[in-house]
Motif scaffolding. Sequence first.
Motif, short mmCIF file in Angstrom:
data_model
loop_
_atom_site.label_atom_id
_atom_site.label_comp_id
_atom_site.label_asym_id
_atom_site.label_seq_id
_atom_site.Cartn_x
_atom_site.Cartn_y
_atom_site.Cartn_z
N LEU A 36 -5.56 -29.12 7.21
CA LEU A 36 -5.61 -30.40 7.89
C LEU A 36 -4.23 -31.04 7.98
N ILE A 41 -2.94 -40.68 0.97
CA ILE A 41 -2.10 -40.34 -0.17
C ILE A 41 -0.64 -40.27 0.26
N THR A 54 0.42 -33.19 6.34
CA THR A 54 0.88 -32.75 5.02
C THR A 54 2.36 -33.11 4.94
N ARG A 112 -6.30 -26.57 3.01
CA ARG A 112 -7.34 -27.26 3.78
C ARG A 112 -7.11 -27.12 5.28
N ASN A 140 -0.94 -25.88 3.15
CA ASN A 140 -2.09 -26.74 2.85
C ASN A 140 -3.36 -25.92 3.08
N PRO A 154 -0.81 -33.68 0.49
CA PRO A 154 -1.74 -33.71 1.62
C PRO A 154 -2.46 -35.06 1.72
N GLU A 155 -3.20 -35.22 2.80
CA GLU A 155 -4.08 -36.38 3.04
C GLU A 155 -3.29 -37.64 3.42
N SER A 156 -3.66 -38.22 4.54
CA SER A 156 -2.90 -39.32 5.12
C SER A 156 -2.76 -40.54 4.22
N TRP A 203 -5.16 -39.65 11.95
CA TRP A 203 -4.86 -39.59 10.51
C TRP A 203 -3.40 -39.20 10.29
#
Length: 241
Positions: free
Chosen positions: A58, A74, A61, A56, A54, A70-72, A18
Amino acid sequence: MTKTNDKIILYTNHGCPWAHRAHIALNELGLDFEEVIIDLTIPRAERTEYLKINPRGLVPTLSWNGEIIPESGIVAQFLADAYPTSGLVKPSNTPDGALQRAKYTVFVDAFFSKFQAELFKFWSVKTDAEALPVFEAAVAVLALEIEPRLEHLTEEKPYFGGSEKLTLVEVLTGSFLVRLVASLRAGIYPASFQTQLAEKTPRFWKWAQLVSVHPSVTSIFDEEKIVGYTKARLEKARASA
């Protein structure tokens, strides 16, 4: 190289597919960025400093001029939109931009919710024999959902939609395609799976191989390390099944 005064920091881990997506996007955009490696072997609750960035815990970021993203998926979409001259995806306000984005979304959704979902079942079987139906189902999904959407690929324009270079589709799928090809090469997946891919989904298989050797995709991919980790993970999963 894209010239920009933007300050970009990527919190990442090179073993995570990710996070790998963000690297592919940044490579294609030619952007300078600072990289901070997050040790994913440390329990999430103990990544105290990173959790401040972050919550989360994860990866990836992205910090863009101090804004945290965050989130791949996005992150990749943001980068494509923030630097539209890259050509990863057309702006939505162009005549055919909205339609192109819809086609990209449909393809990527099918790749993950259909194909990858079937392939993931491989990790829950106990024997190689039990795994064979998993691969057959995965190929069947590819033939139905993915293969027809690769009809515009040519030798001169071999990427999604008949593009001469990587698109947002390859950014979002490339890290999984390179792992698919590597797993077949290493014998993690059986040779019969590759045979089925070549025979029943030839456009997909040709595209997957092409994407898997693209410099923007391979830049952080340590095949030996990833294959070793995958084999160890599989052995552990089979032992506890």
